[in-house]
Design a protein around this motif. Structure first.
Motif, mmCIF file in Angstrom:
data_model
loop_
_atom_site.group_PDB
_atom_site.id
_atom_site.type_symbol
_atom_site.label_atom_id
_atom_site.label_comp_id
_atom_site.label_asym_id
_atom_site.label_seq_id
_atom_site.Cartn_x
_atom_site.Cartn_y
_atom_site.Cartn_z
ATOM 1 N N HIS A 29 0.845 -1.181 0.000
ATOM 2 C CA HIS A 29 0.000 0.000 0.000
ATOM 3 C C HIS A 29 0.886 1.239 0.000
ATOM 4 O O HIS A 29 2.059 1.196 0.328
ATOM 5 N N PHE A 30 0.287 2.346 -0.404
ATOM 6 C CA PHE A 30 1.058 3.568 -0.624
ATOM 7 C C PHE A 30 1.688 4.121 0.648
ATOM 8 O O PHE A 30 2.786 4.670 0.611
ATOM 9 N N ILE A 31 1.018 4.005 1.774
ATOM 10 C CA ILE A 31 1.546 4.550 3.019
ATOM 11 C C ILE A 31 2.828 3.822 3.418
ATOM 12 O O ILE A 31 3.807 4.442 3.846
ATOM 13 N N GLY A 32 2.870 2.517 3.277
ATOM 14 C CA GLY A 32 4.075 1.755 3.578
ATOM 15 C C GLY A 32 5.231 2.126 2.663
ATOM 16 O O GLY A 32 6.380 2.237 3.101
ATOM 17 N N ILE A 33 4.933 2.319 1.388
ATOM 18 C CA ILE A 33 5.964 2.740 0.439
ATOM 19 C C ILE A 33 6.508 4.104 0.831
ATOM 20 O O ILE A 33 7.717 4.337 0.807
ATOM 21 N N LYS A 91 -11.244 3.915 -3.843
ATOM 22 C CA LYS A 91 -11.607 3.301 -2.552
ATOM 23 C C LYS A 91 -10.610 2.231 -2.129
ATOM 24 O O LYS A 91 -10.963 1.235 -1.504
ATOM 25 N N SER A 92 -9.335 2.425 -2.470
ATOM 26 C CA SER A 92 -8.272 1.495 -2.095
ATOM 27 C C SER A 92 -6.938 2.230 -2.146
ATOM 28 O O SER A 92 -6.770 3.155 -2.929
ATOM 29 N N VAL A 93 -6.004 1.789 -1.302
ATOM 30 C CA VAL A 93 -4.650 2.336 -1.353
ATOM 31 C C VAL A 93 -3.646 1.273 -1.780
ATOM 32 O O VAL A 93 -2.452 1.435 -1.599
ATOM 33 N N ASP A 94 -4.148 0.189 -2.389
ATOM 34 C CA ASP A 94 -3.288 -0.870 -2.904
ATOM 35 C C ASP A 94 -2.810 -0.467 -4.298
ATOM 36 O O ASP A 94 -3.624 -0.278 -5.197
#
Length: 103
Positions: A29-33, A91-94
């Motif tokens: 997901h974008f936050i982890g990246i 509706k997703s951050v994947d």
């Protein structure tokens, strides 16, 4: 006064960079990246400050570190705004679910 050798700073910075790179590559997901990128930028700051401390008459390393901190703050602001827009639309951050960025 005991001083920490330059090699210790470089080892910590290299380990932090490797951890940040691994997080950026493996997260789904974008936050982890984004967190992985921030860790890599912090490892660069450790290197800059360590080399600046190695040559105390020049403050260029500390000035570059300050510049990296400002750029990282701007990057986080822009990246979070983009992530919020992508989440609002898909509706997703994947990142795998976001195939195209057309309206």
């Amino acid at each position: 006064m005991n001083t920490i050798p330059l090699e210790h700073y470089l080892f910590v910075a290299a380990a932090l960079f490797c951890i940040g790179l691994a997080i950026s590559i493996t997260k789904r997901h974008f936050i982890g990246i984004l967190l992985g990128i921030e860790l890599m930028l912090n490892s660069v700051n450790i290197n800059l400050i360590a080399f600046s401390r190695h040559d105390p008459e020049r403050l260029s390393g500390q000035l570059f570190a300050l510049f990296v901190i400002v750029v990282a703050a701007a990057e986080v602001t822009v990246a979070l705004a983009i992530i919020l827009r992508v989440y609002g639309h898909y509706k997703s951050v994947d990142p795998d679910e976001v195939k195209e960025l057309k309206n």
